[in-house]
Design a protein around this motif. Structure first.
Motif, PDB file in Angstrom:
ATOM      1  N   SER A   1      30.824  60.165  44.471  1.00  0.00           N
ATOM      2  CA  SER A   1      32.115  59.552  45.012  1.00  0.00           C
ATOM      3  C   SER A   1      32.544  58.417  44.304  1.00  0.00           C
ATOM      4  CB  SER A   1      31.949  59.206  46.419  1.00  0.00           C
ATOM      5  OG  SER A   1      33.267  58.967  47.068  1.00  0.00           O
ATOM      6  N   ALA A   2      31.720  57.475  43.679  1.00  0.00           N
ATOM      7  CA  ALA A   2      32.109  56.340  43.366  1.00  0.00           C
ATOM      8  C   ALA A   2      32.553  56.562  41.885  1.00  0.00           C
ATOM      9  CB  ALA A   2      30.853  55.283  43.139  1.00  0.00           C
ATOM     10  N   ILE A   3      31.810  57.754  41.299  1.00  0.00           N
ATOM     11  CA  ILE A   3      32.067  58.054  39.641  1.00  0.00           C
ATOM     12  C   ILE A   3      33.421  58.881  39.958  1.00  0.00           C
ATOM     13  CG2 ILE A   3      31.436  59.631  37.840  1.00  0.00           C
ATOM     14  CD1 ILE A   3      28.678  59.245  38.598  1.00  0.00           C
TER      15      ILE A   3
ATOM     16  N   ARG B   1      43.700  58.159  43.877  1.00  0.00           N
ATOM     17  CA  ARG B   1      42.364  58.136  44.573  1.00  0.00           C
ATOM     18  C   ARG B   1      42.410  58.395  45.911  1.00  0.00           C
ATOM     19  NH1 ARG B   1      39.961  52.379  42.156  1.00  0.00           N
ATOM     20  NH2 ARG B   1      39.924  53.238  39.831  1.00  0.00           N
TER      21      ARG B   1
ATOM     22  N   PRO C   1      44.223  54.520  39.889  1.00  0.00           N
ATOM     23  CA  PRO C   1      43.987  54.149  41.281  1.00  0.00           C
ATOM     24  C   PRO C   1      45.212  54.944  42.155  1.00  0.00           C
ATOM     25  CG  PRO C   1      44.074  52.138  39.673  1.00  0.00           C
ATOM     26  CD  PRO C   1      44.262  53.497  38.931  1.00  0.00           C
TER      27      PRO C   1
ATOM     28  N   VAL D   1      33.797  54.759  51.357  1.00  0.00           N
ATOM     29  CA  VAL D   1      33.988  55.514  50.379  1.00  0.00           C
ATOM     30  C   VAL D   1      34.275  56.986  50.729  1.00  0.00           C
ATOM     31  CG1 VAL D   1      32.436  54.220  49.300  1.00  0.00           C
ATOM     32  CG2 VAL D   1      31.398  56.200  50.497  1.00  0.00           C
TER      33      VAL D   1
ATOM     34  N   ARG E   1      35.842  58.524  41.715  1.00  0.00           N
ATOM     35  CA  ARG E   1      36.911  57.500  41.977  1.00  0.00           C
ATOM     36  C   ARG E   1      37.333  56.672  40.769  1.00  0.00           C
ATOM     37  NH1 ARG E   1      38.511  56.223  47.087  1.00  0.00           N
ATOM     38  NH2 ARG E   1      37.819  57.741  48.838  1.00  0.00           N
ATOM     39  N   GLU E   2      36.267  56.217  39.955  1.00  0.00           N
ATOM     40  CA  GLU E   2      36.489  55.447  38.871  1.00  0.00           C
ATOM     41  C   GLU E   2      37.262  56.311  37.891  1.00  0.00           C
ATOM     42  OE1 GLU E   2      36.091  52.136  38.229  1.00  0.00           O
ATOM     43  OE2 GLU E   2      35.762  52.103  40.384  1.00  0.00           O
ATOM     44  N   LEU E   3      36.897  57.522  37.747  1.00  0.00           N
ATOM     45  CA  LEU E   3      37.642  58.209  36.661  1.00  0.00           C
ATOM     46  C   LEU E   3      38.929  58.671  36.826  1.00  0.00           C
ATOM     47  CD1 LEU E   3      34.729  61.069  36.136  1.00  0.00           C
ATOM     48  CD2 LEU E   3      35.332  58.969  34.547  1.00  0.00           C
TER      49      LEU E   3
END
Length: 311
Positions: free
Chosen positions: A154-156, A166, A163, A252, A158-160
């Motif tokens: 999930s974090a990966i 998201r 903003p 998250v 979201r970073e890709l």
């Protein structure tokens, strides 16, 4: 006319089958299915039966914030389960949040099942280095705690994403995060069944006459591996919904603007010790009811489809 007769006969045979007989003999399975259908129906009919749309700012009144349930002192109609600090009706938020949780849970199970079945078929049918590579990949996924993998995925994602994208793609990210941690069980189940089926005469005959491996896997082997897959999917649906709620509770998952049951529990937990207990208790009860119903139904399905338990 003949087609209608065939369909009527098929329905009659199904109603007289051992599967339906087992269902009728299990009060727990019947109650679980009724509860699950009721929860699903109210969730998807939320725009028509809920007192308000919690996403519509025109229907939210700040002067009605933190009202207790209607049976408590200061409770008001039509806020049956009270309101939150923003004046949103808790019952409406639960119905809309249940719909989000169910959609994410069902979608993640569908993606995980599709991925796992495909990988299991290839590993079991092709064998050799393909089998070793795919199964070692599955072992690697299982060696890391499921929740940690879901948070990492999930974090990966979201970073890709930029903003601004998201929150709109939060549900898609959750589906992928949960699916990428849940495909291994399907792959192992299908692989074991495929390794048995590929040695049978009908597969060997299809191979000899030149049928392509993809067609053999899809048309001949796959139908004979679906029973344990469907049982696993039913049991994993409750786990997927619970995983989504956990990720949302940890911050998250789904945003506040698109709350799921996990998001509602996280928001309500912030006001638990201020006396607004209904903000966390009712969403948690709804989540527990869904997961319990799915698990009980899955347990019955596993027993009903297990030939060793049939007399």
């Amino acid at each position: 006319m003949a087609a209608e007769t065939i369909r009527a006969g098929a329905v009659s045979r199904f109603l007289a089958s051992d599967f339906v007989w087992s269902f009728r003999r299990s009060p727990i399975a019947m109650i679980s299915l009724i509860v699950l259908l009721l929860v699903t129906a109210t969730a998807f009919l939320a725009p028509f039966i809920s007192p308000q749309n919690p996403y519509d700012l025109k229907q939210i009144f700040i002067d009605k914030a933190e009202l207790p349930p209607i049976w408590a002192k200061d409770g008001e109609w039509p806020f049956l389960l009270g309101t939150d600090p923003q004046g949103r009706d808790v019952l409406s938020a639960i119905l809309y949040g249940t719909r989000v949780s169910l959609i994410i849970g069902i979608a993640s199970v569908a993606v995980a099942m599709t991925l796992g079945v495909s990988i299991g078929l290839m590993a079991g049918f092709l064998g050799g280095w393909v089998d070793n590579l795919l199964m070692r990949l599955g072992d690697t996924v299982l060696s890391i705690p499921t929740l940690l993998v879901a948070i990492l995925v999930s974090a990966i994602f979201r970073e890709l994403l930029p903003p601004a994208l998201r929150d709109p793609f939060a549900a898609v990210i959750l589906v992928l995060a949960i699916a990428l941690t849940g495909w291994v069980q399907y792959a192992r189940t299908v692989r074991a069944s495929t390794m048995v089926e590929r040695r049978k005469e009908y597969v060997l005959a299809a191979t000899i006459i030149g049928v392509k491996p993809v067609r053999i896997m899809r048309r001949h082997i796959l139908p004979n591996t679906l029973t344990p897959v469907m049982v696993a999917a039913t049991l994993n649906l409750g786990l997927a919904i619970l995983s989504e709620a956990t990720l949302s509770f940890l911050g998250v998952g789904m945003p506040i603007t698109q709350p799921s049951l996990g998001t509602l529990i996280r928001i309500g937990n912030q006001y638990l010790f201020s006396g607004s207990w209904w903000l966390v208790v009712f969403p948690a009860l709804q989540l527990g009811l869904i997961v319990l119903s799915v698990n009980l139904l899955g347990d019955w399905l596993r027993d009903a489809l297990n030939p060793k338990l049939q007399s």
